[in-house]
Design a protein around this motif. Structure first.
Motif, PDB file in Angstrom:
ATOM      1  N   GLU A 293       0.973  -1.310  -0.229  1.00  0.00           N
ATOM      2  CA  GLU A 293       0.033  -0.002  -0.010  1.00  0.00           C
ATOM      3  C   GLU A 293       0.733   1.144   0.093  1.00  0.00           C
ATOM      4  OE1 GLU A 293      -3.382  -2.308   2.463  1.00  0.00           O
ATOM      5  OE2 GLU A 293      -2.141  -1.024   3.479  1.00  0.00           O
ATOM      6  N   GLU A 294       1.925   1.168   0.623  1.00  0.00           N
ATOM      7  CA  GLU A 294       2.698   2.320   1.031  1.00  0.00           C
ATOM      8  C   GLU A 294       4.209   1.995   1.074  1.00  0.00           C
ATOM      9  OE1 GLU A 294       1.596   5.952   3.118  1.00  0.00           O
ATOM     10  OE2 GLU A 294      -0.735   4.974   3.015  1.00  0.00           O
ATOM     11  N   VAL A 295       5.188   2.776   0.816  1.00  0.00           N
ATOM     12  CA  VAL A 295       6.740   2.620   0.996  1.00  0.00           C
ATOM     13  C   VAL A 295       7.201   3.917   1.289  1.00  0.00           C
ATOM     14  CG1 VAL A 295       8.727   1.800   0.299  1.00  0.00           C
ATOM     15  CG2 VAL A 295       6.871   0.704  -0.486  1.00  0.00           C
ATOM     16  N   PHE A 296       7.786   4.117   2.330  1.00  0.00           N
ATOM     17  CA  PHE A 296       8.482   5.368   2.675  1.00  0.00           C
ATOM     18  C   PHE A 296       9.929   5.277   3.302  1.00  0.00           C
ATOM     19  CE2 PHE A 296       5.295   4.095   5.721  1.00  0.00           C
ATOM     20  CZ  PHE A 296       6.034   4.364   6.834  1.00  0.00           C
ATOM     21  N   GLY A 297      10.839   6.227   3.057  1.00  0.00           N
ATOM     22  CA  GLY A 297      12.108   6.194   3.608  1.00  0.00           C
ATOM     23  C   GLY A 297      11.959   7.350   4.831  1.00  0.00           C
ATOM     24  N   THR A 298      12.878   6.975   5.711  1.00  0.00           N
ATOM     25  CA  THR A 298      12.832   7.989   6.995  1.00  0.00           C
ATOM     26  C   THR A 298      14.291   8.403   7.318  1.00  0.00           C
ATOM     27  OG1 THR A 298      12.986   6.366   8.790  1.00  0.00           O
ATOM     28  CG2 THR A 298      10.937   6.896   8.077  1.00  0.00           C
ATOM     29  N   GLY A 299      14.604   9.538   7.479  1.00  0.00           N
ATOM     30  CA  GLY A 299      16.016   9.946   7.615  1.00  0.00           C
ATOM     31  C   GLY A 299      15.936  11.480   8.162  1.00  0.00           C
ATOM     32  N   THR A 300      17.001  11.994   9.047  1.00  0.00           N
ATOM     33  CA  THR A 300      17.144  13.176   9.438  1.00  0.00           C
ATOM     34  C   THR A 300      17.007  14.399   8.293  1.00  0.00           C
ATOM     35  OG1 THR A 300      18.224  12.614  11.414  1.00  0.00           O
ATOM     36  CG2 THR A 300      18.476  15.103  10.743  1.00  0.00           C
ATOM     37  N   ALA A 301      17.788  13.929   7.080  1.00  0.00           N
ATOM     38  CA  ALA A 301      17.921  14.946   6.263  1.00  0.00           C
ATOM     39  C   ALA A 301      16.524  15.048   5.439  1.00  0.00           C
ATOM     40  CB  ALA A 301      18.909  14.469   5.183  1.00  0.00           C
ATOM     41  N   ALA A 302      15.953  13.996   4.920  1.00  0.00           N
ATOM     42  CA  ALA A 302      14.648  13.857   4.284  1.00  0.00           C
ATOM     43  C   ALA A 302      13.445  13.840   5.093  1.00  0.00           C
ATOM     44  CB  ALA A 302      14.669  13.056   3.176  1.00  0.00           C
ATOM     45  N   VAL A 303      13.619  13.553   6.106  1.00  0.00           N
ATOM     46  CA  VAL A 303      12.315  13.164   7.426  1.00  0.00           C
ATOM     47  C   VAL A 303      11.574  12.002   6.826  1.00  0.00           C
ATOM     48  CG1 VAL A 303      10.430  14.392   8.393  1.00  0.00           C
ATOM     49  CG2 VAL A 303      12.246  15.740   7.722  1.00  0.00           C
ATOM     50  N   ILE A 304      10.748  12.317   5.852  1.00  0.00           N
ATOM     51  CA  ILE A 304      10.292  11.086   5.269  1.00  0.00           C
ATOM     52  C   ILE A 304      10.284  11.279   3.763  1.00  0.00           C
ATOM     53  CG2 ILE A 304       7.757  12.037   5.342  1.00  0.00           C
ATOM     54  CD1 ILE A 304       6.880   9.043   6.373  1.00  0.00           C
ATOM     55  N   SER A 305      10.402  10.189   2.932  1.00  0.00           N
ATOM     56  CA  SER A 305      10.483  10.155   1.649  1.00  0.00           C
ATOM     57  C   SER A 305       9.642   9.188   1.144  1.00  0.00           C
ATOM     58  CB  SER A 305      11.958  10.210   1.038  1.00  0.00           C
ATOM     59  OG  SER A 305      12.005  10.261  -0.299  1.00  0.00           O
ATOM     60  N   PRO A 306       8.272   9.484   0.495  1.00  0.00           N
ATOM     61  CA  PRO A 306       7.597   8.641  -0.210  1.00  0.00           C
ATOM     62  C   PRO A 306       8.144   7.771  -1.344  1.00  0.00           C
ATOM     63  CG  PRO A 306       6.845  10.389  -0.663  1.00  0.00           C
ATOM     64  CD  PRO A 306       7.769  10.754   0.254  1.00  0.00           C
ATOM     65  N   VAL A 307       8.273   6.389  -1.470  1.00  0.00           N
ATOM     66  CA  VAL A 307       8.609   5.741  -2.667  1.00  0.00           C
ATOM     67  C   VAL A 307       7.250   5.306  -3.690  1.00  0.00           C
ATOM     68  CG1 VAL A 307       9.786   3.606  -3.342  1.00  0.00           C
ATOM     69  CG2 VAL A 307      10.326   4.879  -1.277  1.00  0.00           C
ATOM     70  N   GLY A 308       7.394   5.933  -4.749  1.00  0.00           N
ATOM     71  CA  GLY A 308       6.696   5.778  -5.870  1.00  0.00           C
ATOM     72  C   GLY A 308       6.700   4.507  -6.656  1.00  0.00           C
ATOM     73  N   GLU A 309       8.042   4.035  -6.764  1.00  0.00           N
ATOM     74  CA  GLU A 309       8.298   3.073  -7.605  1.00  0.00           C
ATOM     75  C   GLU A 309       9.637   1.922  -7.280  1.00  0.00           C
ATOM     76  OE1 GLU A 309       9.146   1.940 -12.612  1.00  0.00           O
ATOM     77  OE2 GLU A 309       8.656   3.855 -11.907  1.00  0.00           O
ATOM     78  N   LEU A 310       9.506   0.690  -7.230  1.00  0.00           N
ATOM     79  CA  LEU A 310      10.822  -0.077  -6.846  1.00  0.00           C
ATOM     80  C   LEU A 310      11.201  -0.658  -8.223  1.00  0.00           C
ATOM     81  CD1 LEU A 310       9.424  -1.717  -3.537  1.00  0.00           C
ATOM     82  CD2 LEU A 310      11.517  -0.105  -3.994  1.00  0.00           C
ATOM     83  N   VAL A 311      12.519  -0.666  -8.742  1.00  0.00           N
ATOM     84  CA  VAL A 311      12.924  -1.390  -9.444  1.00  0.00           C
ATOM     85  C   VAL A 311      13.869  -2.685  -9.334  1.00  0.00           C
ATOM     86  CG1 VAL A 311      14.351  -1.064 -11.788  1.00  0.00           C
ATOM     87  CG2 VAL A 311      12.880   0.717 -11.169  1.00  0.00           C
ATOM     88  N   TYR A 312      13.545  -3.837  -9.622  1.00  0.00           N
ATOM     89  CA  TYR A 312      14.318  -4.938  -9.228  1.00  0.00           C
ATOM     90  C   TYR A 312      14.530  -5.613 -10.149  1.00  0.00           C
ATOM     91  CZ  TYR A 312      15.594  -9.076  -6.646  1.00  0.00           C
ATOM     92  OH  TYR A 312      16.091 -10.263  -6.245  1.00  0.00           O
ATOM     93  N   LYS A 313      15.746  -6.230 -10.861  1.00  0.00           N
ATOM     94  CA  LYS A 313      16.155  -6.801 -11.840  1.00  0.00           C
ATOM     95  C   LYS A 313      15.380  -6.374 -13.151  1.00  0.00           C
ATOM     96  CE  LYS A 313      17.777 -10.632  -9.135  1.00  0.00           C
ATOM     97  NZ  LYS A 313      17.590 -12.221  -8.774  1.00  0.00           N
ATOM     98  N   ASP A 314      14.662  -7.218 -13.924  1.00  0.00           N
ATOM     99  CA  ASP A 314      13.789  -6.863 -14.937  1.00  0.00           C
ATOM    100  C   ASP A 314      12.370  -6.425 -14.669  1.00  0.00           C
ATOM    101  OD1 ASP A 314      16.112  -7.157 -16.667  1.00  0.00           O
ATOM    102  OD2 ASP A 314      15.498  -9.420 -16.700  1.00  0.00           O
ATOM    103  N   ASP A 315      12.162  -6.237 -13.289  1.00  0.00           N
ATOM    104  CA  ASP A 315      10.706  -6.271 -12.798  1.00  0.00           C
ATOM    105  C   ASP A 315      10.694  -4.677 -12.198  1.00  0.00           C
ATOM    106  OD1 ASP A 315       8.085  -6.587 -12.065  1.00  0.00           O
ATOM    107  OD2 ASP A 315       8.588  -8.099 -10.446  1.00  0.00           O
ATOM    108  N   SER A 316       9.558  -4.494 -12.047  1.00  0.00           N
ATOM    109  CA  SER A 316       9.215  -3.030 -11.193  1.00  0.00           C
ATOM    110  C   SER A 316       7.837  -2.999 -10.800  1.00  0.00           C
ATOM    111  CB  SER A 316       9.451  -1.674 -12.090  1.00  0.00           C
ATOM    112  OG  SER A 316       8.534  -1.576 -13.285  1.00  0.00           O
ATOM    113  N   VAL A 317       7.480  -2.059  -9.674  1.00  0.00           N
ATOM    114  CA  VAL A 317       6.080  -2.185  -9.148  1.00  0.00           C
ATOM    115  C   VAL A 317       5.899  -0.717  -8.921  1.00  0.00           C
ATOM    116  CG1 VAL A 317       6.073  -4.374  -7.993  1.00  0.00           C
ATOM    117  CG2 VAL A 317       6.751  -2.832  -6.789  1.00  0.00           C
ATOM    118  N   THR A 318       4.780  -0.138  -9.315  1.00  0.00           N
ATOM    119  CA  THR A 318       4.443   1.138  -8.860  1.00  0.00           C
ATOM    120  C   THR A 318       3.373   1.267  -7.611  1.00  0.00           C
ATOM    121  OG1 THR A 318       4.462   1.981 -10.991  1.00  0.00           O
ATOM    122  CG2 THR A 318       3.171   3.121  -9.603  1.00  0.00           C
ATOM    123  N   ILE A 319       3.698   2.139  -6.636  1.00  0.00           N
ATOM    124  CA  ILE A 319       3.004   2.022  -5.330  1.00  0.00           C
ATOM    125  C   ILE A 319       2.238   3.257  -5.187  1.00  0.00           C
ATOM    126  CG2 ILE A 319       3.358   2.203  -2.611  1.00  0.00           C
ATOM    127  CD1 ILE A 319       6.443   1.166  -4.693  1.00  0.00           C
TER     128      ILE A 319
END
Length: 353
Positions: A293-319
């Motif tokens: 449903e959702e993917v997000f990164g967390t860190g001091t610099a960006a605070v929270i960063s939503p992920v809209g797409e993951l690319v893995y090998k020859d595959d990808s998913v849109t979130i």
């Protein structure tokens, strides 16, 4: 701590708060203190920001005895300046330094030094929406000697810079490459520390990602290259079937201050948290099945960063149709609300300068 203050003759012109970027403009002053074997920490001082003289044989240049931290000072609506959980950064630097055989300031002195510098630089703390003063403590071995050994001399420096968004995308979703060839960290190594060597080792993956049109790299475990760990500059979390999954802190993942804060908020909100190893294949499968449903990164610099797409090998998913998720936005608003003093700090996380 008796801190000596050396005044600049001329102060710098402050940059446009609407166009700060990240890490571009250093403030007028920096904090320094030295460690000498047999004497401990000596000569604390706040001096004009500028070059540090270093011998070419300095240990840090050859054997990378170096760690750093990152935290921020925020200006609230009434003009008050506050820090966010600086004691957590002090403790993490202590753990990093212990692993790299380096001395550490105690927690109280670490926070005192930061407060002293920020107090001198209070006019540099920006007030524009979404801005803050980034604070970078760094410790490095400056003894002049070749040969692999624990150094006998170290320097601790704190520098500051006013910043806006870390990523050009801001709070908008980013595209991430899942790296399945290169390795960032293994158990027993330095993956849990905040040392420069970890980041140097990640640059090749970052270059690869950018060539593929991605903003960042998601690293897998260093043994099986199977389980998701962290992004180059952030911890990462996945919302699958309404529950939160994130890698455990067990030696290869940085124990993020923002990560810990997000998890505490999520638990307060009643979310079920899984701090466990999750296979990238399961993440991609959940994505294709519509359960991611959702993917997000967390860190001091960006605070929270939503992920809209993951690319893995020859595959990808849109979130979430490449849009920021409802929970991601809610978490961002909650945490930044506490940091900028817009919401009540019910956790006791902030410290006023």
């Amino acid at each position: 701590m008796d801190i000596k203050f050396v005044k600049r003759d001329v102060l710098k012109e402050k940059p446009d708060q609407k166009n700060l970027g990240f890490g571009k403009y250093m403030t007028d002053y920096m904090f320094e203190i030295d460690w000498i074997r047999g004497e401990g920490w000596v000569n604390p001082r706040i001096v004009p920001y500028g070059p540090i003289e270093m011998d070419p044989a300095a240990v840090v240049l050859h054997y990378a005895q170096e760690t750093f931290e990152g935290l921020k000072a925020y200006r609230t609506k009434d003009g008050t300046i506050q820090l966010f959980r600086p004691e957590m950064n002090a403790r993490r630097m202590q753990r990093s330094n212990e692993r790299l055989c380096m001395p550490s300031l105690d927690e109280e002195t670490f926070v005192e030094a930061i407060k002293a510098l920020v107090n001198v630089e209070k006019d540099w703390v920006p007030s524009e929406e979404g801005t803050s003063l980034y604070i970078r403590p760094v410790v490095f071995a400056n003894e002049s000697a070749l040969g692999v050994h624990m150094a006998n001399e170290f320097k601790f420096v704190i520098m500051c810079c006013p910043v806006g968004a870390y990523y050009p995308e801001g709070i908008n979703p980013i595209k991430i490459l899942v790296e399945d060839e290169l390795v960032r960290a293994v158990k027993g190594g330095t993956g849990f520390t905040k040392c420069g060597g970890n980041y140097a080792a990640s640059i090749l993956g970052q270059v690869k990602a950018e060539k593929m049109g991605c903003t960042q790299v998601l690293w897998l475990d260093g043994v099986e290259r199977k389980y998701v760990e962290e992004v180059g500059t952030m911890n990462i979390m996945f919302k699958i079937d309404g529950e939160i999954y994130t890698a455990p802190i067990d030696g290869t993942v940085l124990p993020g201050v923002t990560r810990d804060s997000m998890l505490q908020i999520l638990k307060e909100w009643g979310y079920k948290i899984h701090e466990e190893h999750v296979a990238i294949d399961d993440i991609m499968k959940a994505g294709h099945e519509g359960r991611l449903e959702e993917v997000f990164g967390t860190g001091t610099a960006a605070v929270i960063s939503p992920v809209g797409e993951l690319v893995y090998k020859d595959d990808s998913v849109t979130i979430n149709d490449f849009k920021i998720g409802e929970l991601t936005q809610k978490l961002y608003d909650e945490l930044t609300g506490i940091q900028w003093g817009k919401l009540e700090d019910r956790f006791g996380w902030t410290q006023t300068i």
